[in-house]
Design a protein around this motif. Structure first.
Motif, PDB file in Angstrom:
ATOM      1  N   THR A   1      -4.803   6.212   6.115  1.00 22.07           N
ATOM      2  CA  THR A   1      -5.004   6.571   4.708  1.00 22.07           C
ATOM      3  C   THR A   1      -6.481   6.814   4.427  1.00 22.07           C
ATOM      4  N   ASN A   2      -7.305   6.024   5.070  1.00 23.01           N
ATOM      5  CA  ASN A   2      -8.748   6.127   4.904  1.00 23.01           C
ATOM      6  C   ASN A   2      -9.281   7.467   5.395  1.00 23.01           C
ATOM      7  N   GLN A   3      -8.706   7.968   6.476  1.00 18.48           N
ATOM      8  CA  GLN A   3      -9.249   9.158   7.121  1.00 18.48           C
ATOM      9  C   GLN A   3      -8.691  10.460   6.550  1.00 18.48           C
ATOM     10  N   LEU A   4      -7.460  10.388   6.007  1.00 23.15           N
ATOM     11  CA  LEU A   4      -6.841  11.638   5.556  1.00 23.15           C
ATOM     12  C   LEU A   4      -7.462  12.132   4.258  1.00 23.15           C
ATOM     13  N   ARG A   5      -7.404  13.458   4.066  1.00 21.21           N
ATOM     14  CA  ARG A   5      -7.999  14.050   2.893  1.00 21.21           C
ATOM     15  C   ARG A   5      -7.066  13.937   1.677  1.00 21.21           C
ATOM     16  N   PHE A   6      -5.765  14.224   1.888  1.00 19.01           N
ATOM     17  CA  PHE A   6      -4.878  14.346   0.718  1.00 19.01           C
ATOM     18  C   PHE A   6      -4.592  13.003   0.053  1.00 19.01           C
TER      19      PHE A   6
ATOM     20  N   ILE B   1      -6.709   2.987  -6.936  1.00 20.72           N
ATOM     21  CA  ILE B   1      -6.389   2.375  -5.650  1.00 20.72           C
ATOM     22  C   ILE B   1      -7.288   2.968  -4.574  1.00 20.72           C
ATOM     23  N   SER B   2      -7.602   2.146  -3.584  1.00 23.07           N
ATOM     24  CA  SER B   2      -8.335   2.635  -2.422  1.00 23.07           C
ATOM     25  C   SER B   2      -7.818   1.870  -1.215  1.00 23.07           C
ATOM     26  N   PRO B   3      -7.941   2.461  -0.016  1.00 17.04           N
ATOM     27  CA  PRO B   3      -7.344   1.816   1.159  1.00 17.04           C
ATOM     28  C   PRO B   3      -7.818   0.386   1.378  1.00 17.04           C
ATOM     29  N   ILE B   4      -9.127   0.133   1.216  1.00 17.61           N
ATOM     30  CA  ILE B   4      -9.565  -1.239   1.501  1.00 17.61           C
ATOM     31  C   ILE B   4      -8.995  -2.238   0.519  1.00 17.61           C
ATOM     32  N   GLU B   5      -8.539  -1.777  -0.633  1.00 17.21           N
ATOM     33  CA  GLU B   5      -7.984  -2.742  -1.559  1.00 17.21           C
ATOM     34  C   GLU B   5      -6.487  -2.967  -1.370  1.00 17.21           C
ATOM     35  N   VAL B   6      -5.703  -1.884  -1.356  1.00 19.18           N
ATOM     36  CA  VAL B   6      -4.254  -2.103  -1.307  1.00 19.18           C
ATOM     37  C   VAL B   6      -3.750  -2.415   0.105  1.00 19.18           C
ATOM     38  N   TYR B   7      -4.480  -1.962   1.125  1.00 18.27           N
ATOM     39  CA  TYR B   7      -4.063  -2.317   2.484  1.00 18.27           C
ATOM     40  C   TYR B   7      -4.848  -3.510   3.014  1.00 18.27           C
ATOM     41  N   SER B   8      -5.404  -4.288   2.083  1.00 16.03           N
ATOM     42  CA  SER B   8      -6.280  -5.385   2.496  1.00 16.03           C
ATOM     43  C   SER B   8      -5.494  -6.525   3.154  1.00 16.03           C
ATOM     44  N   LEU B   9      -6.115  -7.130   4.150  1.00 16.21           N
ATOM     45  CA  LEU B   9      -5.516  -8.303   4.793  1.00 16.21           C
ATOM     46  C   LEU B   9      -5.281  -9.403   3.756  1.00 16.21           C
ATOM     47  N   ALA B  10      -6.116  -9.409   2.719  1.00 14.89           N
ATOM     48  CA  ALA B  10      -5.984 -10.432   1.676  1.00 14.89           C
ATOM     49  C   ALA B  10      -4.614 -10.364   0.987  1.00 14.89           C
ATOM     50  N   VAL B  11      -4.058  -9.147   0.860  1.00 14.25           N
ATOM     51  CA  VAL B  11      -2.732  -9.012   0.247  1.00 14.25           C
ATOM     52  C   VAL B  11      -1.697  -9.710   1.121  1.00 14.25           C
TER      53      VAL B  11
ATOM     54  N   SER C   1      -0.203  -2.640   9.816  1.00 13.62           N
ATOM     55  CA  SER C   1      -0.771  -2.530   8.488  1.00 13.62           C
ATOM     56  C   SER C   1      -2.182  -1.940   8.542  1.00 13.62           C
ATOM     57  N   GLU C   2      -2.964  -2.388   9.515  1.00 17.81           N
ATOM     58  CA  GLU C   2      -4.332  -1.887   9.644  1.00 17.81           C
ATOM     59  C   GLU C   2      -4.341  -0.423  10.078  1.00 17.81           C
ATOM     60  N   THR C   3      -3.369  -0.050  10.914  1.00 19.09           N
ATOM     61  CA  THR C   3      -3.285   1.351  11.324  1.00 19.09           C
ATOM     62  C   THR C   3      -3.043   2.230  10.108  1.00 19.09           C
ATOM     63  N   LEU C   4      -2.134   1.793   9.242  1.00 24.04           N
ATOM     64  CA  LEU C   4      -1.870   2.561   8.023  1.00 24.04           C
ATOM     65  C   LEU C   4      -3.129   2.682   7.165  1.00 24.04           C
ATOM     66  N   ARG C   5      -3.890   1.594   7.105  1.00 25.94           N
ATOM     67  CA  ARG C   5      -5.114   1.611   6.303  1.00 25.94           C
ATOM     68  C   ARG C   5      -6.081   2.662   6.858  1.00 25.94           C
TER      69      ARG C   5
ATOM     70  N   GLY D   1       0.811  -1.214   0.000  1.00 30.91           N
ATOM     71  CA  GLY D   1       0.000   0.000   0.000  1.00 30.91           C
ATOM     72  C   GLY D   1       0.841   1.259   0.000  1.00 30.91           C
ATOM     73  N   LEU D   2       1.925   1.253   0.780  1.00 32.59           N
ATOM     74  CA  LEU D   2       2.803   2.428   0.808  1.00 32.59           C
ATOM     75  C   LEU D   2       3.377   2.687  -0.578  1.00 32.59           C
ATOM     76  N   GLY D   3       3.810   1.624  -1.226  1.00 36.15           N
ATOM     77  CA  GLY D   3       4.356   1.766  -2.576  1.00 36.15           C
ATOM     78  C   GLY D   3       3.299   2.334  -3.510  1.00 36.15           C
ATOM     79  N   ALA D   4       2.103   1.752  -3.451  1.00 37.14           N
ATOM     80  CA  ALA D   4       1.028   2.177  -4.344  1.00 37.14           C
ATOM     81  C   ALA D   4       0.659   3.634  -4.082  1.00 37.14           C
ATOM     82  N   TYR D   5       0.464   3.980  -2.813  1.00 41.94           N
ATOM     83  CA  TYR D   5       0.014   5.332  -2.493  1.00 41.94           C
ATOM     84  C   TYR D   5       1.083   6.383  -2.747  1.00 41.94           C
ATOM     85  N   THR D   6       2.337   6.079  -2.359  1.00 42.17           N
ATOM     86  CA  THR D   6       3.386   7.068  -2.595  1.00 42.17           C
ATOM     87  C   THR D   6       3.485   7.385  -4.071  1.00 42.17           C
ATOM     88  N   SER D   7       3.547   6.333  -4.873  1.00 42.45           N
ATOM     89  CA  SER D   7       3.704   6.549  -6.299  1.00 42.45           C
ATOM     90  C   SER D   7       2.496   7.273  -6.880  1.00 42.45           C
ATOM     91  N   ALA D   8       1.302   6.849  -6.474  1.00 41.70           N
ATOM     92  CA  ALA D   8       0.090   7.484  -6.990  1.00 41.70           C
ATOM     93  C   ALA D   8       0.064   8.964  -6.622  1.00 41.70           C
TER      94      ALA D   8
END
Lengths: 322, 396, 280
Positions: free
Chosen positions: A130-135, A228-238, A123-127, A68-75
């Motif tokens: 990311t979920n709560q922040l605006r930017f 990308i969205s938090p529930i997808e890239v920070y998913s426990l499934a990953v 990992s869940e804390t990061l999710r 998720g960090l990789g995905a979000y930083t790059s995005a």
């Protein structure tokens, strides 16, 4: 070089040439296979990177965090700051590496299940953040620009190159004195320390290497599937996916996680298009059966068949557990 | 043992004969292949399965009078709610199954993954899902893209329009913290202002939480006319019951879950709660009644979400466009689709018009209903209303 | 707010004490714990919908049913990985979790269902406060069961056997305790407690195949805060979690979204600062 080695090198070269030539054939006639190949390779990198960390006995459930960090930083750097995508992906994996170093230092004391739960919580804390922040685009997610103009052939070649890099790194880890250090830490940390292994250094290094590959795969995902969205890239499934493949294929090896990833994804694809609704049941069942009856994974089965043929008796060695 | 073998041989023969008998039917005329990408498993599998049932009903009907004299065949792909799988599913449909038309769609992430691929290989894309405007932007120039579901801003517009019609002045917004709820926060401010409603406070919660009393206590303190809940089916029960327990009784509780839990009609505390939806099973429109009856007969259960009639509408209108186009040529199909004018189970007229960014947008409005003695009575807009809104509602 | 937090912690402790038992006695971290809770909730729903049995009255039957399913799971799967690496144990329970959840989807579809118990929305006054009757009943049931579990562990022979096994498996078997039987009982009991928590959810809320994960995660948080394997700390840890959630939800603007983050951060901090748990 012995004859056998020559055959191995030749086989490897053939596989490599086939892998590089594949998209040029597939793109014209079978783009479906090309897509499947991309999905499999991404999954294999994730699996292999998880395994490299596990070799030091650290059972991470934080792979989604680095992905998720990789995905979000790059995005974020490509959409908000207009940086080129390659630079974005690199930054994404670097952020993952830096965070991994920090997390690795913090969680040094934790073992086994404590470590697993701690990394899951991270990992869940990061999710949630990311979920709560605006930017970050919040829970609704971000639309991401395409990598290499959205063309699948160069995209495939890029992810193949990343896989090769991961394979080389993994292979080097397993062939150098690092292998001894990793195994010693996994088997008994205190003894490893007493023997002069720099436990802290190796554990954190393993974390960083692992996060690098997870981060770059996450960034790649973002720019290939464009949303990308938090529930997808920070998913426990990953995180779970990343550990299922190595266990299925065979832990602490280079070939095992890759084999596991290929067999699982291909199997899943076949089940998905034939059984339709009920297949997750079969998936769960297979997972349970593999753990019960093949604790060393596909590689383990292969090894015992081979040694059974060679020596005429079955090997019953348990895997070296953490 | 001999008997067993004999039976096996017999069965094999029967199978062979049946296969042989089947062959000529296939040979008559090539079928029209329609590819369907929906999630049948994973967290939103329920909605995808409802869609599958809607498609099945539509298919039965279409093949009684096959368009162009060719039977329609559905090739259904489960996208698992996973974008990589959805992208692969599309390529399989185009490449291996050689589909003529693509339908389906539910979530935004999978829709975007599929949309990016269709842009490279244009095909008629009659898409039901995704309310996320980013998807609209992505396919803004695509003439062959037909979108049935209202966009997020359409949903918000309907919701606040309805609230204004009640005479309410203030509202408290409670949204789940996932994409569904957050999109409501993004859109609501401007629309509420436009319709003259003040949002006094906005709260978030985690969907599935067993205890919403802190949130409801806060809402009670805010004392707004309407309490708007944007959450899922599992959240409406705690809201209904716990609002009573903390003595929270606004003039209206309005919830907008994609579907309601089975058995909610029997929950006394749920009486007079209002809902926003594209469709409800209590819809009085004749086509909707027929649809509900046929759904019951075919599947022996109640249609619980609007995804079933939406999917039905999706396939029926596509088949209709094929008939009018007279061929499967993309340009002809696109022209025929643009001329769609259909009034079916959704209960509203479906035509395709330009939206803020897109070329062809179908439904743009939701309806409001209120639970009255175990029934969802449609109360807004006026022209489809089946009863009057109880306002202020009695929550005690 | 205090009282809401306290009431909520009752359900939490019931949902997690079973997991603490399974971790403490057998050393198995069961990722399928929430799925047993989900099965219990469905049992409650069907007993109510088909025979009109109140979920409270269904506790003995529901618990017994889930106990059976749990024991079966133990015999057919868990038993075989007792000596395997932790990783394999974890993954096995993941497999069981996926299996059970999807079985439920196929059997009962994914639609949530409500058991419309007549007093679902009833409120009662406790001095100056008004609280929900179901919440109060759930709290009472949870406390009764959790405390009786403590009593069983502390006083009875089987409880002492469990504690002995938990502390030293080899030593216990030398003392003539049948370790395997104790494990079977502990796992069955652990799932039965989860099932009972499920029944309580039927009483209060709606039931769907997806409710399990949320409680598995909450149970993890609680047993980590209590200290892995520390069964007695579960009540306090549930209180900490319930109260902190309720306070964040109430006092922080848009707190509902942050509450979850707080709880994961809490796990992480406890693990980093005091890995043996706060109450040990």
């Amino acid at each position: 070089m012995s004859g056998r080695q020559a055959v191995q090198v030749l086989a490897l070269a053939v596989v490599l040439v086939a892998a590089v030539a594949f998209p040029f054939w597939a793109n014209r006639t079978q783009p479906y296979y090309l897509q499947i190949a991309i999905n499999i390779i991404s999954f294999a990198i994730l699996a292999l990177s998880w395994d490299m960390l596990a070799r030091t006995g650290q059972l991470s459930l934080a792979h989604a965090a680095f992905y998720g960090l990789g995905a979000y930083t790059s995005a974020l750097v490509t959409t908000r700051m207009g940086l080129p995508i390659f630079l974005g992906m690199l930054l994404g994996s670097l952020v993952a590496v830096v965070v991994a170093a920090g997390l690795g230092m913090l969680t040094l004391r934790l073992r086994g299940i404590y470590f697993a739960i701690g990394t899951l919580a991270f990992s869940e804390t990061l999710r949630v953040v990311t979920n709560q922040l605006r930017f970050t685009g919040g829970a609704t997610g971000l639309v991401v620009p395409p990598l290499l103009g959205g063309q699948r052939v160069p995209q495939y070649l890029l992810i193949l190159a990343v896989l090769l890099l991961a394979v080389v790194v993994s292979w080097m880890v397993n062939r150098s004195r690092w292998h001894f250090a990793f195994t010693a830490i996994r088997t008994n940390e205190a003894v490893a320390g007493a023997m002069g292994v720099d436990v802290v250094r190796f554990k954190v290094l393993a974390f960083m290497i692992s996060a690098f590959f997870a981060g770059i795969t996450g960034a790649y995902y973002a720019h290939v599937f464009l949303f990308i969205s938090p529930i997808e890239v920070y998913s426990l499934a990953v995180s779970v996916g990343a550990l299922v493949a190595p266990i299925f294929g065979g832990l602490y090896t280079t070939a095992g996680p890759i084999l596991g990833a290929v067999v699982l994804r291909v199997g899943e694809e076949i089940l998905r298009s034939t059984v339709q609704r009920g297949y997750p049941i079969i998936y769960g069942l297979i997972l349970a059966l593999v753990i019960l009856y093949m604790p060393r994974g596909l590689i383990g089965v292969w090894a015992s068949v081979k040694s059974g043929l060679a020596t005429g008796r079955k090997e019953t060695r348990e895997p070296a557990g953490p | 043992m001999k008997l067993l073998r004999a039976i096996t041989v017999l069965l094999a023969l029967v199978a062979l004969v049946m296969a042989a008998g089947y062959q000529p039917v296939l040979g008559q005329a090539a079928t029209i292949k329609v590819g369907v990408i929906i999630p049948l498993t994973g967290p939103v599998g329920v909605s995808g399965q409802a869609m599958q049932k809607g498609y099945t009903l539509a298919l039965d009907e279409i093949n009684q009078n096959p368009p162009l004299g060719r039977k329609v065949e559905l090739v259904i792909e489960d996208d698992r709610g996973d974008p990589p799988t959805a992208a692969a599913a599309f390529l399989k449909l185009v490449n291996r199954d050689r589909i003529d038309i693509l339908v389906g769609g539910l979530q935004s992430a999978t829709s975007i993954a599929v949309g990016a691929q269709v842009l490279q290989r244009p095909i008629l894309m009659a898409w039901t899902g995704a309310a996320f405007p980013g998807f609209e932007t992505m396919l803004k120039d695509a003439d062959w893209f037909f979108h049935y579901h209202p966009w997020q801003y359409n949903n918000a517009d309907s919701t606040w329009r309805f609230i204004r019609s009640t005479g309410a002045k203030t509202a408290t917004l409670a949204v789940e913290d996932g994409p569904f709820g957050s999109s409501a926060i993004v859109e609501s401010g401007a629309f509420a202002r436009n319709h003259g409603i003040t949002i006094t406070s906005t709260e978030t919660f985690k969907t599935g939480s067993p205890d919403l009393t802190p949130l409801l206590t806060k809402a009670k303190g805010a004392n707004a006319d309407v309490f708007v809940l944007v959450g899922f089916d599992q959240d409406v029960v705690p809201v209904a019951t716990q609002a009573r327990q903390v003595g929270f009784s606004p003039k209206l509780i309005l919830a907008a879950p994609p579907s309601w839990p089975v058995g909610f009609e029997k929950l006394a505390a749920g009486n007079n709660m209002a809902g926003m939806a594209l469709w409800t099973a209590e819809n009085g429109h004749p086509a909707s009644r027929t649809f509900v009856r046929r759904y019951r007969e075919r599947f022996n259960e109640e249609p619980t979400s609007y995804w079933a009639p939406l999917a039905y509408t999706n396939l029926i209108t596509v088949a209709d466009a094929i008939r009018r186009a007279g061929s499967l040529d993309l340009a002809a199909l696109t022209r025929a689709m643009k001329a769609t004018d259909y009034e079916g189970p959704i209960g509203m007229r479906l035509t395709f018009k330009r939206s803020i960014q897109g070329q062809n947008q179908g439904f743009t409005r939701l309806i409001a209903f209120q639970w009255q003695n175990g029934k969802q009575v449609v109360v807004w807009p006026q022209e489809v209303a089946g009863g009057r809104l109880v306002y202020p509602a009695l929550y005690r | 707010m205090l009282i809401f937090g306290v009431l909520r912690s009752g359900l939490y402790s019931l949902a997690s004490v079973g997991l603490a038992l399974s971790v403490g006695v057998i050393g198995i971290v069961n990722f399928a714990h929430g799925e047993f809770l989900m099965l219990g909730a469905y049992m409650g729903y069907w007993l109510f919908a088909s025979y009109g049995v109140d979920p409270l009255a269904a506790i003995p039957l529901g618990a017994a049913g889930i106990f059976l399913i749990g024991s079966l799971t133990y015999r057919s799967a868990i038993q075989r990985v007792l000596r395997a690496p932790e990783l394999n144990q974890m993954l096995l329970t993941f497999g069981i979790s996926i299996f059970l959840q999807n079985l439920a989807i196929i059997l009962w579809t994914g639609d949530p269902r409500v058991a419309t118990v007549s007093y679902k929305a009833t409120a009662v006054s406790l001095g100056p406060f008004t609280v929900g009757l179901p919440q109060l009943l759930v709290f009472a049931v949870a406390m009764t069961l959790t405390l009786s579990l403590y009593a069983v562990l502390g006083r009875t022979r089987i409880g002492k056997a469990m504690r002995a096994v938990a502390q030293n498996r080899l030593g216990a078997s030398l003392l003539g305790i049948e370790v395997d039987r104790v494990y079977l009982l502990a796992f069955g009991l652990s799932t039965a407690l989860a099932g009972t928590a499920g029944l309580m959810i039927t009483l209060q809320l709606s039931v769907s195949p997806f409710i399990g994960l949320l409680y598995t995660l909450k149970a993890f948080a609680i047993i980590v805060i209590a200290g892995l394997g520390n069964i007695n700390g579960v009540i306090y840890a549930s209180l900490v979690l319930g109260l902190s959630e309720a306070f964040v939800e109430f006092y922080v603007p848009q707190g509902g979204g942050w509450a979850e983050g707080v709880f994961f951060l809490l796990i992480l901090l406890v693990l980093l600062v005091r890995p043996q748990g706060l109450f040990k």
